[in-house]
Design a protein around this motif. Sequence first.
Motif, PDB file in Angstrom:
ATOM      1  N   SER A   1     -20.275  69.153 -14.657  1.00 17.91           N
ATOM      2  CA  SER A   1     -21.503  69.735 -15.189  1.00 17.91           C
ATOM      3  C   SER A   1     -21.480  71.256 -15.219  1.00 17.91           C
ATOM      4  O   SER A   1     -21.182  71.900 -14.226  1.00 17.91           O
ATOM      5  CB  SER A   1     -22.703  69.275 -14.364  1.00 17.91           C
ATOM      6  OG  SER A   1     -23.881  69.880 -14.828  1.00 17.91           O
ATOM      7  N   ASP A   2     -21.849  71.806 -16.366  1.00 15.76           N
ATOM      8  CA  ASP A   2     -22.029  73.252 -16.480  1.00 15.76           C
ATOM      9  C   ASP A   2     -23.338  73.689 -15.829  1.00 15.76           C
ATOM     10  O   ASP A   2     -23.564  74.870 -15.619  1.00 15.76           O
ATOM     11  CB  ASP A   2     -22.053  73.672 -17.955  1.00 15.76           C
ATOM     12  CG  ASP A   2     -20.714  73.460 -18.637  1.00 15.76           C
ATOM     13  OD1 ASP A   2     -19.671  73.581 -17.956  1.00 15.76           O
ATOM     14  OD2 ASP A   2     -20.712  73.166 -19.849  1.00 15.76           O
ATOM     15  N   ASP A   3     -24.219  72.729 -15.550  1.00 18.47           N
ATOM     16  CA  ASP A   3     -25.545  73.044 -15.018  1.00 18.47           C
ATOM     17  C   ASP A   3     -25.600  73.081 -13.494  1.00 18.47           C
ATOM     18  O   ASP A   3     -26.635  73.411 -12.926  1.00 18.47           O
ATOM     19  CB  ASP A   3     -26.573  72.007 -15.511  1.00 18.47           C
ATOM     20  CG  ASP A   3     -26.758  72.074 -17.012  1.00 18.47           C
ATOM     21  OD1 ASP A   3     -26.666  73.181 -17.574  1.00 18.47           O
ATOM     22  OD2 ASP A   3     -27.000  71.018 -17.618  1.00 18.47           O
ATOM     23  N   THR A   4     -24.536  72.727 -12.817  1.00 22.77           N
ATOM     24  CA  THR A   4     -24.556  72.734 -11.354  1.00 22.77           C
ATOM     25  C   THR A   4     -23.781  73.937 -10.841  1.00 22.77           C
ATOM     26  O   THR A   4     -22.849  74.426 -11.483  1.00 22.77           O
ATOM     27  CB  THR A   4     -23.961  71.443 -10.763  1.00 22.77           C
ATOM     28  OG1 THR A   4     -22.605  71.311 -11.188  1.00 22.77           O
ATOM     29  CG2 THR A   4     -24.759  70.225 -11.186  1.00 22.77           C
ATOM     30  N   LYS A   5     -24.174  74.402  -9.662  1.00 22.65           N
ATOM     31  CA  LYS A   5     -23.472  75.513  -9.018  1.00 22.65           C
ATOM     32  C   LYS A   5     -22.766  74.938  -7.786  1.00 22.65           C
ATOM     33  O   LYS A   5     -23.403  74.505  -6.839  1.00 22.65           O
ATOM     34  CB  LYS A   5     -24.444  76.633  -8.654  1.00 22.65           C
ATOM     35  CG  LYS A   5     -25.616  76.204  -7.794  1.00 22.65           C
ATOM     36  CD  LYS A   5     -26.529  77.376  -7.508  1.00 22.65           C
ATOM     37  CE  LYS A   5     -27.732  76.981  -6.710  1.00 22.65           C
ATOM     38  NZ  LYS A   5     -27.555  76.147  -5.564  1.00 22.65           N
ATOM     39  N   GLU A   6     -21.488  74.884  -7.841  1.00 17.65           N
ATOM     40  CA  GLU A   6     -20.726  74.291  -6.741  1.00 17.65           C
ATOM     41  C   GLU A   6     -20.567  75.292  -5.608  1.00 17.65           C
ATOM     42  O   GLU A   6     -20.341  76.476  -5.834  1.00 17.65           O
ATOM     43  CB  GLU A   6     -19.359  73.817  -7.239  1.00 17.65           C
ATOM     44  CG  GLU A   6     -19.453  72.695  -8.257  1.00 17.65           C
ATOM     45  CD  GLU A   6     -20.230  71.482  -7.777  1.00 17.65           C
ATOM     46  OE1 GLU A   6     -20.221  71.185  -6.569  1.00 17.65           O
ATOM     47  OE2 GLU A   6     -20.862  70.829  -8.619  1.00 17.65           O
ATOM     48  N   THR A   7     -20.688  74.793  -4.399  1.00 15.16           N
ATOM     49  CA  THR A   7     -20.571  75.630  -3.212  1.00 15.16           C
ATOM     50  C   THR A   7     -19.101  75.780  -2.839  1.00 15.16           C
ATOM     51  O   THR A   7     -18.397  74.784  -2.676  1.00 15.16           O
ATOM     52  CB  THR A   7     -21.366  75.006  -2.045  1.00 15.16           C
ATOM     53  OG1 THR A   7     -22.732  74.877  -2.462  1.00 15.16           O
ATOM     54  CG2 THR A   7     -21.288  75.859  -0.807  1.00 15.16           C
ATOM     55  N   ALA A   8     -18.660  76.997  -2.693  1.00 13.74           N
ATOM     56  CA  ALA A   8     -17.266  77.279  -2.347  1.00 13.74           C
ATOM     57  C   ALA A   8     -16.916  76.676  -0.995  1.00 13.74           C
ATOM     58  O   ALA A   8     -17.769  76.551  -0.108  1.00 13.74           O
ATOM     59  CB  ALA A   8     -17.035  78.786  -2.321  1.00 13.74           C
ATOM     60  N   SER A   9     -15.654  76.328  -0.821  1.00 14.54           N
ATOM     61  CA  SER A   9     -15.223  75.681   0.417  1.00 14.54           C
ATOM     62  C   SER A   9     -15.456  76.566   1.638  1.00 14.54           C
ATOM     63  O   SER A   9     -15.773  76.061   2.716  1.00 14.54           O
ATOM     64  CB  SER A   9     -13.753  75.254   0.327  1.00 14.54           C
ATOM     65  OG  SER A   9     -12.933  76.372   0.111  1.00 14.54           O
ATOM     66  N   ILE A  10     -15.353  77.870   1.491  1.00 14.00           N
ATOM     67  CA  ILE A  10     -15.573  78.755   2.640  1.00 14.00           C
ATOM     68  C   ILE A  10     -17.030  78.677   3.115  1.00 14.00           C
ATOM     69  O   ILE A  10     -17.307  78.690   4.312  1.00 14.00           O
ATOM     70  CB  ILE A  10     -15.139  80.202   2.335  1.00 14.00           C
ATOM     71  CG1 ILE A  10     -15.061  80.998   3.622  1.00 14.00           C
ATOM     72  CG2 ILE A  10     -16.062  80.871   1.336  1.00 14.00           C
ATOM     73  CD1 ILE A  10     -14.261  82.272   3.508  1.00 14.00           C
ATOM     74  N   VAL A  11     -17.974  78.549   2.176  1.00 11.53           N
ATOM     75  CA  VAL A  11     -19.384  78.427   2.544  1.00 11.53           C
ATOM     76  C   VAL A  11     -19.636  77.047   3.153  1.00 11.53           C
ATOM     77  O   VAL A  11     -20.303  76.936   4.191  1.00 11.53           O
ATOM     78  CB  VAL A  11     -20.304  78.677   1.327  1.00 11.53           C
ATOM     79  CG1 VAL A  11     -21.772  78.461   1.690  1.00 11.53           C
ATOM     80  CG2 VAL A  11     -20.090  80.087   0.781  1.00 11.53           C
ATOM     81  N   ARG A  12     -19.107  75.994   2.530  1.00  9.52           N
ATOM     82  CA  ARG A  12     -19.267  74.650   3.101  1.00  9.52           C
ATOM     83  C   ARG A  12     -18.685  74.600   4.516  1.00  9.52           C
ATOM     84  O   ARG A  12     -19.288  74.026   5.421  1.00  9.52           O
ATOM     85  CB  ARG A  12     -18.584  73.594   2.223  1.00  9.52           C
ATOM     86  CG  ARG A  12     -19.448  73.133   1.081  1.00  9.52           C
ATOM     87  CD  ARG A  12     -18.839  71.984   0.306  1.00  9.52           C
ATOM     88  NE  ARG A  12     -17.710  72.457  -0.483  1.00  9.52           N
ATOM     89  CZ  ARG A  12     -16.483  71.980  -0.413  1.00  9.52           C
ATOM     90  NH1 ARG A  12     -16.175  70.994   0.380  1.00  9.52           N
ATOM     91  NH2 ARG A  12     -15.522  72.480  -1.169  1.00  9.52           N
ATOM     92  N   GLY A  13     -17.529  75.207   4.704  1.00 11.73           N
ATOM     93  CA  GLY A  13     -16.925  75.235   6.034  1.00 11.73           C
ATOM     94  C   GLY A  13     -17.814  75.926   7.044  1.00 11.73           C
ATOM     95  O   GLY A  13     -17.991  75.460   8.174  1.00 11.73           O
ATOM     96  N   SER A  14     -18.417  77.025   6.647  1.00 12.33           N
ATOM     97  CA  SER A  14     -19.322  77.754   7.521  1.00 12.33           C
ATOM     98  C   SER A  14     -20.543  76.910   7.873  1.00 12.33           C
ATOM     99  O   SER A  14     -20.982  76.879   9.029  1.00 12.33           O
ATOM    100  CB  SER A  14     -19.751  79.060   6.852  1.00 12.33           C
ATOM    101  OG  SER A  14     -20.682  79.739   7.653  1.00 12.33           O
ATOM    102  N   VAL A  15     -21.099  76.215   6.880  1.00  8.21           N
ATOM    103  CA  VAL A  15     -22.259  75.348   7.130  1.00  8.21           C
ATOM    104  C   VAL A  15     -21.902  74.282   8.160  1.00  8.21           C
ATOM    105  O   VAL A  15     -22.634  74.067   9.136  1.00  8.21           O
ATOM    106  CB  VAL A  15     -22.753  74.695   5.816  1.00  8.21           C
ATOM    107  CG1 VAL A  15     -23.737  73.558   6.103  1.00  8.21           C
ATOM    108  CG2 VAL A  15     -23.379  75.734   4.906  1.00  8.21           C
TER     109      VAL A  15
END
Length: 178
Positions: free
Chosen positions: A22-36
């Motif tokens: 999807s062009d309409d979604t903003k995917e979260t980068a792995s570095i941010v997911r890792g931090s979460v």
Amino acid sequence: MKQVKLKIIAGRLKGKTLISLSDDTKETASIVRGSVFNMLFEVSGSVLDLFAGSGAYGFEAYSRGAEKLYLNDLHPLAIKSLKINEESLKTGALITSWDYPKAIGYYKNNQIYMDYIFLDPPYAYDIQPILEAVVDLIKPTGKIIIEIEKSHACPTVDGIHLIKDRVHGIKRIGIYQK
């Protein structure tokens, strides 16, 4: 239509590939997911990824120990991405294609309560009413994780309190608990 590939970064599905169509979604980068997930320490129980996109937060949570996964998104290409990713990973996730009020209503009406709820809506959405709507879905020891623009403050909501507030690039991550 773009195709973005993401990797699951830890757990039993580490290294597996997710796709987003999807062009309409903003995917979260792995570095941010890792931090979460470092802020959460461990994950177990049931997880709802309400604005799932590719399902990166939800599938990562499952990989790290969640037992039950619920994924919801309204956009048809996001749903197609979720189905492709589920077919590949075989997590047993329940995938729904509803607007967020209908999805929240479904869980409330069926008394399905979550240990973790991920809220990563499009930045144009006001996070406050969404956060208020899901408070009743979270178990007493559960956590709600929001991703918003860094210029916005994490809102105050009755029934939960903010336990973590971190900025990563253009994003702000807030973690709430009852």
